[in-house]
Design a protein around this motif. Structure first.
Motif, PDB file in Angstrom:
ATOM      1  N   GLN A   1     -19.862 -23.568 -12.046  1.00 32.50           N
ATOM      2  CA  GLN A   1     -19.027 -22.869 -13.006  1.00 32.50           C
ATOM      3  C   GLN A   1     -19.284 -21.384 -12.906  1.00 32.50           C
ATOM      4  OE1 GLN A   1     -18.632 -24.191 -16.972  1.00 32.50           O
ATOM      5  NE2 GLN A   1     -19.207 -26.278 -16.491  1.00 32.50           N
ATOM      6  N   HIS A   2     -18.231 -20.602 -12.760  1.00 30.85           N
ATOM      7  CA  HIS A   2     -18.323 -19.151 -12.730  1.00 30.85           C
ATOM      8  C   HIS A   2     -19.363 -18.662 -11.731  1.00 30.85           C
ATOM      9  CE1 HIS A   2     -15.752 -19.153 -16.235  1.00 30.85           C
ATOM     10  NE2 HIS A   2     -16.550 -20.020 -16.795  1.00 30.85           N
ATOM     11  N   GLY A   3     -19.417 -19.296 -10.565  1.00 34.95           N
ATOM     12  CA  GLY A   3     -20.346 -18.868  -9.531  1.00 34.95           C
ATOM     13  C   GLY A   3     -21.746 -19.421  -9.675  1.00 34.95           C
ATOM     14  N   VAL A   4     -21.988 -20.247 -10.676  1.00 36.36           N
ATOM     15  CA  VAL A   4     -23.313 -20.832 -10.905  1.00 36.36           C
ATOM     16  C   VAL A   4     -23.256 -22.313 -10.556  1.00 36.36           C
ATOM     17  CG1 VAL A   4     -25.083 -21.336 -12.631  1.00 36.36           C
ATOM     18  CG2 VAL A   4     -23.824 -19.181 -12.740  1.00 36.36           C
ATOM     19  N   GLU A   5     -24.185 -22.749  -9.714  1.00 35.63           N
ATOM     20  CA  GLU A   5     -24.283 -24.156  -9.316  1.00 35.63           C
ATOM     21  C   GLU A   5     -25.395 -24.794 -10.144  1.00 35.63           C
ATOM     22  OE1 GLU A   5     -23.797 -27.674  -7.919  1.00 35.63           O
ATOM     23  OE2 GLU A   5     -22.569 -26.130  -6.997  1.00 35.63           O
ATOM     24  N   PHE A   6     -25.015 -25.627 -11.100  1.00 32.72           N
ATOM     25  CA  PHE A   6     -25.997 -26.272 -11.961  1.00 32.72           C
ATOM     26  C   PHE A   6     -26.671 -27.460 -11.281  1.00 32.72           C
ATOM     27  CE2 PHE A   6     -23.533 -23.914 -15.073  1.00 32.72           C
ATOM     28  CZ  PHE A   6     -24.527 -23.409 -15.887  1.00 32.72           C
ATOM     29  N   GLY A   7     -25.995 -28.084 -10.340  1.00 34.04           N
ATOM     30  CA  GLY A   7     -26.570 -29.187  -9.584  1.00 34.04           C
ATOM     31  C   GLY A   7     -27.120 -30.291 -10.473  1.00 34.04           C
ATOM     32  N   GLU A   8     -28.276 -30.836 -10.079  1.00 34.94           N
ATOM     33  CA  GLU A   8     -28.910 -31.925 -10.832  1.00 34.94           C
ATOM     34  C   GLU A   8     -29.266 -31.500 -12.245  1.00 34.94           C
ATOM     35  OE1 GLU A   8     -32.225 -33.684  -8.832  1.00 34.94           O
ATOM     36  OE2 GLU A   8     -31.145 -33.778  -6.934  1.00 34.94           O
ATOM     37  N   PHE A   9     -29.608 -30.216 -12.415  1.00 30.85           N
ATOM     38  CA  PHE A   9     -29.954 -29.744 -13.749  1.00 30.85           C
ATOM     39  C   PHE A   9     -28.774 -29.875 -14.699  1.00 30.85           C
ATOM     40  CE2 PHE A   9     -30.217 -26.340 -16.949  1.00 30.85           C
ATOM     41  CZ  PHE A   9     -31.336 -26.783 -17.617  1.00 30.85           C
ATOM     42  N   GLY A  10     -27.565 -29.698 -14.200  1.00 29.30           N
ATOM     43  CA  GLY A  10     -26.374 -29.857 -15.038  1.00 29.30           C
ATOM     44  C   GLY A  10     -26.270 -31.254 -15.616  1.00 29.30           C
ATOM     45  N   ASP A  11     -26.594 -32.262 -14.794  1.00 28.06           N
ATOM     46  CA  ASP A  11     -26.575 -33.637 -15.279  1.00 28.06           C
ATOM     47  C   ASP A  11     -27.695 -33.883 -16.283  1.00 28.06           C
ATOM     48  OD1 ASP A  11     -24.435 -34.192 -13.608  1.00 28.06           O
ATOM     49  OD2 ASP A  11     -25.730 -34.880 -11.972  1.00 28.06           O
ATOM     50  N   ARG A  12     -28.882 -33.375 -15.975  1.00 25.40           N
ATOM     51  CA  ARG A  12     -30.028 -33.545 -16.890  1.00 25.40           C
ATOM     52  C   ARG A  12     -29.788 -32.827 -18.212  1.00 25.40           C
ATOM     53  NH1 ARG A  12     -34.750 -31.815 -12.965  1.00 25.40           N
ATOM     54  NH2 ARG A  12     -34.802 -30.192 -14.540  1.00 25.40           N
ATOM     55  N   MET A  13     -29.164 -31.654 -18.135  1.00 28.40           N
ATOM     56  CA  MET A  13     -28.923 -30.841 -19.321  1.00 28.40           C
ATOM     57  C   MET A  13     -28.115 -31.614 -20.367  1.00 28.40           C
ATOM     58  SD  MET A  13     -27.383 -26.960 -19.244  1.00 28.40           S
ATOM     59  CE  MET A  13     -25.834 -27.423 -18.507  1.00 28.40           C
ATOM     60  N   GLU A  14     -27.195 -32.434 -19.917  1.00 30.56           N
ATOM     61  CA  GLU A  14     -26.356 -33.220 -20.824  1.00 30.56           C
ATOM     62  C   GLU A  14     -27.167 -34.257 -21.594  1.00 30.56           C
ATOM     63  OE1 GLU A  14     -23.117 -32.792 -21.512  1.00 30.56           O
ATOM     64  OE2 GLU A  14     -23.044 -31.078 -20.159  1.00 30.56           O
ATOM     65  N   SER A  15     -28.285 -34.692 -21.035  1.00 29.64           N
ATOM     66  CA  SER A  15     -29.052 -35.777 -21.658  1.00 29.64           C
ATOM     67  C   SER A  15     -30.264 -35.303 -22.459  1.00 29.64           C
ATOM     68  CB  SER A  15     -29.514 -36.765 -20.577  1.00 29.64           C
ATOM     69  OG  SER A  15     -30.438 -36.139 -19.714  1.00 29.64           O
ATOM     70  N   PHE A  16     -30.459 -33.997 -22.598  1.00 26.92           N
ATOM     71  CA  PHE A  16     -31.589 -33.501 -23.389  1.00 26.92           C
ATOM     72  C   PHE A  16     -31.447 -33.945 -24.835  1.00 26.92           C
ATOM     73  CE2 PHE A  16     -32.158 -29.450 -20.611  1.00 26.92           C
ATOM     74  CZ  PHE A  16     -32.647 -30.217 -19.586  1.00 26.92           C
ATOM     75  N   ASP A  17     -32.577 -34.025 -25.518  1.00 24.59           N
ATOM     76  CA  ASP A  17     -32.592 -34.355 -26.938  1.00 24.59           C
ATOM     77  C   ASP A  17     -32.412 -33.050 -27.716  1.00 24.59           C
ATOM     78  OD1 ASP A  17     -32.850 -35.812 -29.268  1.00 24.59           O
ATOM     79  OD2 ASP A  17     -35.043 -35.783 -29.229  1.00 24.59           O
ATOM     80  N   TYR A  18     -31.177 -32.761 -28.103  1.00 23.85           N
ATOM     81  CA  TYR A  18     -30.849 -31.520 -28.816  1.00 23.85           C
ATOM     82  C   TYR A  18     -31.033 -31.697 -30.308  1.00 23.85           C
ATOM     83  CZ  TYR A  18     -28.908 -29.800 -24.458  1.00 23.85           C
ATOM     84  OH  TYR A  18     -28.759 -29.382 -23.159  1.00 23.85           O
ATOM     85  N   PRO A  19     -31.344 -30.626 -31.016  1.00 16.76           N
ATOM     86  CA  PRO A  19     -31.589 -29.282 -30.503  1.00 16.76           C
ATOM     87  C   PRO A  19     -32.912 -29.225 -29.740  1.00 16.76           C
ATOM     88  CG  PRO A  19     -31.939 -29.327 -32.871  1.00 16.76           C
ATOM     89  CD  PRO A  19     -31.450 -30.684 -32.477  1.00 16.76           C
ATOM     90  N   ILE A  20     -32.962 -28.304 -28.753  1.00 14.91           N
ATOM     91  CA  ILE A  20     -34.163 -28.107 -27.956  1.00 14.91           C
ATOM     92  C   ILE A  20     -34.552 -26.637 -28.043  1.00 14.91           C
ATOM     93  CG2 ILE A  20     -32.885 -27.733 -25.802  1.00 14.91           C
ATOM     94  CD1 ILE A  20     -35.181 -29.182 -24.342  1.00 14.91           C
TER      95      ILE A  20
END
Length: 106
Positions: free
Chosen positions: A9-28
């Motif tokens: 997104q917007h020149g940033v490649e989130f890669g595997e972190f993008g998938d992990r980011m969705e599963s964090f226990d929010y708020p973090i």
């Protein structure tokens, strides 16, 4: 059908972190994020950077991210111009506007 890379997104490649980011226990909170995920690689047009390096300029260590969208926005804001790619580049070709001349375009 198009082959779209939804981790970039917007020149940033989130890669595997993008998938992990969705599963964090929010708020973090910021400290937990950096402690547990600081070694995650974020891709930029000119290479990669670690999440902890990217978030280092953040002065508010009490920052808490309410959801993945808020964290993603923070990352995109901190990346800034590094994700733009080549400055003043356009693949649209030269301007076709005339300066009021009566020349015809071929």
């Amino acid at each position: 059908m198009t082959d779209v890379d939804d981790t970039r997104q917007h020149g940033v490649e989130f890669g595997e972190f993008g998938d992990r980011m969705e599963s964090f226990d929010y708020p973090i909170d910021h400290e937990t994020l950096v402690d547990e995920h600081g070694d995650a690689e974020i891709g930029l047009p000119d290479g990669e950077t670690r999440l902890d390096e990217l978030l280092a300029p953040l002065q508010d260590e009490e920052q808490t991210y309410q959801d993945a969208a808020e964290l993603e926005t923070m990352i995109l804001n901190l990346v800034g111009d590094d994700a733009i790619g080549r400055e003043n580049y356009s693949d649209r070709g030269p301007s076709t506007a005339t300066d009021g001349d009566d020349e015809q375009s071929l």
